[in-house]
Design an enzyme around this catalytic site. Structure first.
Site, PDB file in Angstrom:
ATOM      1  N   ARG A 157       6.573  -6.090   4.415  1.00 29.20           N
ATOM      2  CA  ARG A 157       6.996  -7.244   3.606  1.00 29.20           C
ATOM      3  C   ARG A 157       8.430  -7.023   3.104  1.00 29.20           C
ATOM      4  O   ARG A 157       8.713  -7.090   1.900  1.00 29.20           O
ATOM      5  CB  ARG A 157       6.046  -7.496   2.429  1.00 29.20           C
ATOM      6  CG  ARG A 157       4.584  -7.299   2.740  1.00 29.20           C
ATOM      7  CD  ARG A 157       4.025  -8.341   3.734  1.00 29.20           C
ATOM      8  NE  ARG A 157       2.977  -7.722   4.529  1.00 29.20           N
ATOM      9  CZ  ARG A 157       1.714  -7.530   4.145  1.00 29.20           C
ATOM     10  NH1 ARG A 157       1.320  -7.915   2.960  1.00 29.20           N
ATOM     11  NH2 ARG A 157       0.841  -6.967   4.951  1.00 29.20           N
ATOM     12  N   ALA A 159       0.310  -7.452  12.823  1.00 29.10           N
ATOM     13  CA  ALA A 159      -1.122  -7.655  12.587  1.00 29.10           C
ATOM     14  C   ALA A 159      -1.887  -6.598  13.373  1.00 29.10           C
ATOM     15  O   ALA A 159      -1.420  -6.114  14.410  1.00 29.10           O
ATOM     16  CB  ALA A 159      -1.553  -9.055  13.013  1.00 29.10           C
ATOM     17  N   GLY A 160      -3.070  -6.255  12.871  1.00 32.42           N
ATOM     18  CA  GLY A 160      -3.900  -5.267  13.538  1.00 32.42           C
ATOM     19  C   GLY A 160      -4.704  -5.905  14.660  1.00 32.42           C
ATOM     20  O   GLY A 160      -5.490  -6.829  14.432  1.00 32.42           O
ATOM     21  N   TYR A 197      10.713  -0.330   9.472  1.00 34.04           N
ATOM     22  CA  TYR A 197       9.467  -1.101   9.486  1.00 34.04           C
ATOM     23  C   TYR A 197       8.274  -0.212   9.860  1.00 34.04           C
ATOM     24  O   TYR A 197       8.292   0.483  10.887  1.00 34.04           O
ATOM     25  CB  TYR A 197       9.540  -2.282  10.454  1.00 34.04           C
ATOM     26  CG  TYR A 197       8.192  -2.958  10.612  1.00 34.04           C
ATOM     27  CD1 TYR A 197       7.716  -3.834   9.641  1.00 34.04           C
ATOM     28  CD2 TYR A 197       7.367  -2.663  11.686  1.00 34.04           C
ATOM     29  CE1 TYR A 197       6.466  -4.415   9.751  1.00 34.04           C
ATOM     30  CE2 TYR A 197       6.112  -3.240  11.818  1.00 34.04           C
ATOM     31  CZ  TYR A 197       5.667  -4.112  10.843  1.00 34.04           C
ATOM     32  OH  TYR A 197       4.419  -4.671  10.948  1.00 34.04           O
ATOM     33  N   GLU A 206       0.824  -1.208   0.000  1.00 39.19           N
ATOM     34  CA  GLU A 206       0.000   0.000   0.000  1.00 39.19           C
ATOM     35  C   GLU A 206       0.859   1.260   0.000  1.00 39.19           C
ATOM     36  O   GLU A 206       2.047   1.230   0.332  1.00 39.19           O
ATOM     37  CB  GLU A 206      -0.918   0.026   1.226  1.00 39.19           C
ATOM     38  CG  GLU A 206      -0.167   0.070   2.538  1.00 39.19           C
ATOM     39  CD  GLU A 206      -1.075  -0.029   3.761  1.00 39.19           C
ATOM     40  OE1 GLU A 206      -1.859   0.916   3.987  1.00 39.19           O
ATOM     41  OE2 GLU A 206      -0.990  -1.042   4.473  1.00 39.19           O
TER      42      GLU A 206
END
Length: 465
Positions: free
Chosen positions: A393, A408-409, A373, A241
């Site tokens: 990634r 992760a969210g 990151y 994104e």
């Protein structure tokens, strides 16, 4: 602008394989700092800084061949970057670089969350190549470099196979489950609604980044991709994104949140896609992320419409499929790309809701600063255009250490085991394509460079030889 240097430019025939050609240019110039960035117009390679901007919690430094200038870092200094870069004595430049996750805490005055490492590193290159379908644009401040780049592209020796990927072991699953549980309890206490928690996976061997980039990009479907070495940091990755796009008077952000695995087998992936679209946790996580993006653009662009032309589309990104939306607004004539960057960075999909509380929880629950990151790899043009990919990634290298990082969210209804599984699904996008560095290759590269702010900022730019 008397006294400004101009790029020599030359357009040659398009190359058949821009990915391989970009990798070749990087491989033959490994001793120089470089950024390869795949943006909306294709691949571009920038080599050898003529000017750099580097920032840490204490200072912002502009380095050129003529010397260096230092000022205290602040939110105003970040928004003042266009003026600083316009003072570089080069015309019609494109700036390449990265912004670390901790830049946000520094901008917001949360100095207690910062270490001494740089969180911003930009460079204007001496040499640049942009690969387009209708031709290859060569740009260099020295015509001899222009000739050398053209010769490299035209002789184009056969590209060796990138090598066989090497498996990476999982790491600290129990520690991550514990952190997720703590985050959920914090969310239920009302302190925040969502936080993205990450875990680090060490890589026990040095990685050949150009070979990994080529192999991984052939197998992936990213929104953007990149390969870089700036100062002591090297990385390659496949971003799902963008956090900021500024072009033709519009500012756009593309939040991605909500994940299921992708196998490449339609009979497996389609049920997972339907599950993703209907899972209450995933839909909620995505919706609150989009709301934050809308609110941030509304504040940045008062009185202008904020549009959501795409909501909850499913995008395929390597080993996973995501819920994705597009949010955009006309950028006011009084604002510029760095105003947009300051308003939207870091992506809500790498931080949380609200962002400030998320920075604190991430600092409490993750064992070390994130660095690149969750930050961004970006380009910024002298005409005001910007393209900034979220740094996810990705495989990272610094000080002889190589690692992956994935998150992760987390929301109040998360299931810790499912969040751990999601990190494993995302890891496959990069981990299965890591190519180990050959001993003969490693001997020719710069390794183990110090990464302190002192080393990064202490010297003027000088041409590599």
């Amino acid at each position: 602008m008397a006294g400004h240097r101009k790029y020599h430019e030359r357009t040659i025939a398009p190359v058949g394989d821009p990915l391989a050609a970009a990798g070749l240019l990087v491989a033959v110039r490994q001793d120089r700092d470089h950024v390869c960035y795949e943006g909306p117009e294709g691949y571009a390679v920038a080599v050898d800084p003529v000017a750099e901007v580097i920032a840490d919690r204490r200072r912002l430094v502009v380095r050129t061949d003529e010397g260096r200038r230092t000022s205290p870092f602040s939110a105003e200094a970040l928004r003042g970057l266009p003026t600083l870069l316009d003072e570089v004595s080069v015309d019609a430049w494109r700036c390449y670089g990265w912004a670390g996750f901790e830049l946000a805490a520094a901008r917001d005055g949360m100095v207690e969350l910062l270490d001494d490492e740089p969180f911003l590193h930009l460079m204007i290159p001496r040499v640049e190549v942009r690969f387009h379908a209708n031709g290859t644009l060569l740009r260099a401040l020295d015509v001899a470099d222009l000739d050398a780049v053209q010769a490299d592209l035209e002789k184009a020796p056969p590209v060796r196979p990138p090598g066989q990927p090497t498996p990476v072991d999982d790491w600290d699953a129990e520690g991550y489950l514990y952190a997720v549980d703590r985050a959920m309890r914090t969310i239920r206490s009302g302190r925040l609604q969502k936080v993205i928690l990450s875990r680090t996976v060490p890589v026990a061997f040095p990685v050949d980044l150009p070979a990994t980039y080529r192999l991984g990009r052939q197998a992936n479907t990213p929104a953007r991709s990149y390969l870089l070495r700036l100062g002591g940091l090297a990385a390659t990755g496949f971003s799902p994104e963008t956090v900021v796009e500024v072009a033709r008077g519009w500012v756009t952000t593309q939040p991605v949140a909500g994940t299921r695995a992708r196998t490449g087998h339609e009979d497996i992936d389609e049920p997972l896609r339907q599950e993703l679209l209907t899972d209450p946790k995933e839909v909620y996580e995505h919706a609150i992320s989009v709301k934050v993006a809308v609110d941030e653009l509304a504040e940045l662009c008062p009185g202008a419409p904020v549009e959501v032309p795409e909501f909850m589309a499913v995008r395929q990104r390597g080993s996973v499929q995501h819920l994705a939306s597009t949010v955009r607004s006309p950028l006011a004539a009084t604002s510029h790309a760095w105003d947009a960057f300051s308003a939207l960075f870091p992506a809500v999909t790498t931080s949380g809701v609200p962002k400030r509380a998320a920075y604190e929880v991430i600092h409490e629950l993750e064992p070390s600063a994130r660095g690149l990151y969750g930050g961004a790899v970006l380009t910024y043009d002298s005409d005001g255009a910007m393209d900034a990919a979220v740094a996810l990634r990705t495989v990272y290298q610094r000080d002889g250490r190589t690692w992956l990082q994935v998150g992760a969210g987390i929301v109040g209804t998360s299931l810790p085991e499912r969040e751990l599984t999601e990190t494993r699904e995302k890891l496959a996008t990069i981990a299965r394509y890591l190519v180990a560095e050959r001993p003969d290759h490693a001997a020719g590269e710069r390794r183990g460079q110090p990464s302190t702010a002192t080393r990064e900022m202490g010297q003027p730019c000088s041409r590599s030889v």
